[in-house]
Motif scaffolding. Structure first.
Motif, PDB file in Angstrom:
ATOM      1  N   THR A  85       0.778  -1.355  -0.056  1.00 49.27           N
ATOM      2  CA  THR A  85      -0.003  -0.025   0.172  1.00 49.27           C
ATOM      3  C   THR A  85       0.870   1.343   0.112  1.00 49.27           C
ATOM      4  O   THR A  85       0.756   2.164  -0.586  1.00 49.27           O
ATOM      5  CB  THR A  85      -0.811   0.076   1.188  1.00 49.27           C
ATOM      6  OG1 THR A  85      -1.971  -1.066   1.012  1.00 49.27           O
ATOM      7  CG2 THR A  85      -1.749   1.311   1.245  1.00 49.27           C
ATOM      8  N   GLU A  97       2.565   1.609  -3.489  1.00 50.44           N
ATOM      9  CA  GLU A  97       1.568   2.020  -4.415  1.00 50.44           C
ATOM     10  C   GLU A  97       1.098   3.579  -4.251  1.00 50.44           C
ATOM     11  O   GLU A  97       0.942   4.455  -5.116  1.00 50.44           O
ATOM     12  CB  GLU A  97       0.085   1.317  -4.428  1.00 50.44           C
ATOM     13  CG  GLU A  97       0.455  -0.051  -4.724  1.00 50.44           C
ATOM     14  CD  GLU A  97      -0.643  -1.105  -4.768  1.00 50.44           C
ATOM     15  OE1 GLU A  97      -1.563  -0.683  -4.075  1.00 50.44           O
ATOM     16  OE2 GLU A  97      -0.580  -2.015  -5.273  1.00 50.44           O
ATOM     17  N   ARG A 114      -7.124   3.471   0.738  1.00 50.73           N
ATOM     18  CA  ARG A 114      -6.503   2.154   0.757  1.00 50.73           C
ATOM     19  C   ARG A 114      -6.089   1.498   2.140  1.00 50.73           C
ATOM     20  O   ARG A 114      -6.230   0.313   2.389  1.00 50.73           O
ATOM     21  CB  ARG A 114      -5.182   2.274  -0.107  1.00 50.73           C
ATOM     22  CG  ARG A 114      -5.513   2.597  -1.507  1.00 50.73           C
ATOM     23  CD  ARG A 114      -6.085   1.345  -2.213  1.00 50.73           C
ATOM     24  NE  ARG A 114      -5.484   0.236  -2.068  1.00 50.73           N
ATOM     25  CZ  ARG A 114      -4.520  -0.514  -2.801  1.00 50.73           C
ATOM     26  NH1 ARG A 114      -4.148   0.200  -3.884  1.00 50.73           N
ATOM     27  NH2 ARG A 114      -3.969  -1.483  -2.562  1.00 50.73           N
ATOM     28  N   LEU A 115      -5.837   2.288   2.937  1.00 50.59           N
ATOM     29  CA  LEU A 115      -5.471   1.749   4.338  1.00 50.59           C
ATOM     30  C   LEU A 115      -6.769   1.401   4.895  1.00 50.59           C
ATOM     31  O   LEU A 115      -6.841   0.118   5.681  1.00 50.59           O
ATOM     32  CB  LEU A 115      -4.880   2.892   5.115  1.00 50.59           C
ATOM     33  CG  LEU A 115      -3.296   3.140   5.026  1.00 50.59           C
ATOM     34  CD1 LEU A 115      -2.720   4.365   5.708  1.00 50.59           C
ATOM     35  CD2 LEU A 115      -2.311   2.025   5.331  1.00 50.59           C
ATOM     36  N   VAL A 153      -7.289  -2.058   3.774  1.00 52.39           N
ATOM     37  CA  VAL A 153      -6.409  -3.197   4.501  1.00 52.39           C
ATOM     38  C   VAL A 153      -7.090  -3.409   5.766  1.00 52.39           C
ATOM     39  O   VAL A 153      -7.100  -4.369   6.211  1.00 52.39           O
ATOM     40  CB  VAL A 153      -5.153  -2.743   4.236  1.00 52.39           C
ATOM     41  CG1 VAL A 153      -4.051  -3.430   4.894  1.00 52.39           C
ATOM     42  CG2 VAL A 153      -4.555  -2.651   2.953  1.00 52.39           C
TER      43      VAL A 153
END
Length: 293
Positions: free
Chosen positions: A31, A34, A74-75, A78
């Protein structure tokens, strides 16, 4: 938010905890890659007793709002996948800290000094005391607003509501009890959970009440110390952040123990506050995981 440094890549601190399973580190690293992130520090701990994994990562990454929003999204994804609790902090933004004190001011003076020289990256929002301003006439408070909130049995609830209102009005993110000698109620302790640090001598539960150093001297103790911990409803039993001890001997008087105790208390409290401000402390139930420098 305030207190951003000059333009350029933002340095972030990511902390997380979740049930341990394969793939966590890989998912985080991917992550950040990216997001054009560059990891400059990484620490992790697997608590085999609880099965919980802890991690702290410092990295440089996106500075613009759009990329930061993308990274947070994104976190979040995840975190959902791994049942993860996480925080992301821009290291250029100093935490807002409210300081509380009673008659003994050595810890307050030490915190203010370390703040002035840049050792503690914080913005003091207020100083709250249960003694009047003239008690601290010798202290340079640097223009920090001072609030006198005397506490009695009859007005305790009212004064705690005023304190909570002050925390909210000043947007304070951390409350530090710098030898503040009033016991916070269960209700206020719950509201400040994980955001309030206390310091006390380490004689508990052996020597309670008044003049603990004199009690310890009478018993001939050979070690004295101090403990900094997060405040909980269980008096002086919250998750421990930092401790230290010092040897004493039969030749030390009660006043010697008090003097040495003051030095230990201020050192331990400042280290605990610094660890919190630097996102090095992650709660682990009734304990903490504290990542070192």
């Amino acid at each position: 938010m305030t207190d951003h440094r000059a333009q350029g890549p933002t340095t972030w601190t990511l902390t997380l905890s979740c049930p341990n399973r394969p793939g966590i580190v890989a998912a985080i690293a991917t992550t950040l890659y990216e997001a054009d992130g560059n990891i400059i520090e990484a620490q992790q701990f697997d608590d085999t007793e609880s099965g919980v994994f802890f991690m702290r990562v410092v990295f440089t990454g996106p500075a613009d709002a759009e990329r930061t929003q993308w990274l947070r999204a994104r976190l979040d994804a995840v975190a959902s996948r791994f049942r993860m609790n996480w925080t992301l902090h821009d290291r250029a933004v100093r935490r807002r800290v409210l300081l509380m004190v009673s008659k003994f001011d050595h810890c307050l003076v030490d915190l203010l000094y370390r703040w002035r020289i840049g050792e503690l990256p914080m913005i003091p929002t207020a100083i709250v005391a249960n003694h009047p301003r003239e008690t601290y006439a010798h202290i340079d408070m640097g223009g920090i607003p001072f609030h006198y909130l005397p506490v009695t049995r009859d007005n305790k609830a009212e004064q705690e509501e005023e304190l909570w209102s002050l925390v909210q009005r000043t947007n304070s993110e951390l409350v530090v009890l710098a030898r503040y000698m009033q016991v916070l109620s269960d209700s206020l302790s719950a509201r400040l959970s994980g955001q309030c640090i206390n310091i006390h001598h380490s004689f508990l539960p052996g020597f309670k009440g008044a003049r603990p150093y004199h009690q310890a001297h009478a018993r001939g103790v050979k070690l004295i110390g101090a403990t900094a911990h997060y405040v909980t409803a269980d008096l002086d039993e919250g998750p421990i952040i930092e401790q230290d001890v010092e040897r004493v001997s039969h030749s030390d008087t009660p006043d010697d123990l008090v003097r040495k105790g003051r030095d230990i208390e201020r050192r331990v409290l400042s280290r605990a506050v610094r660890c919190h401000l630097d996102d090095r402390v992650i709660l682990n139930g009734s304990k903490t995981v504290v990542f070192g420098d």
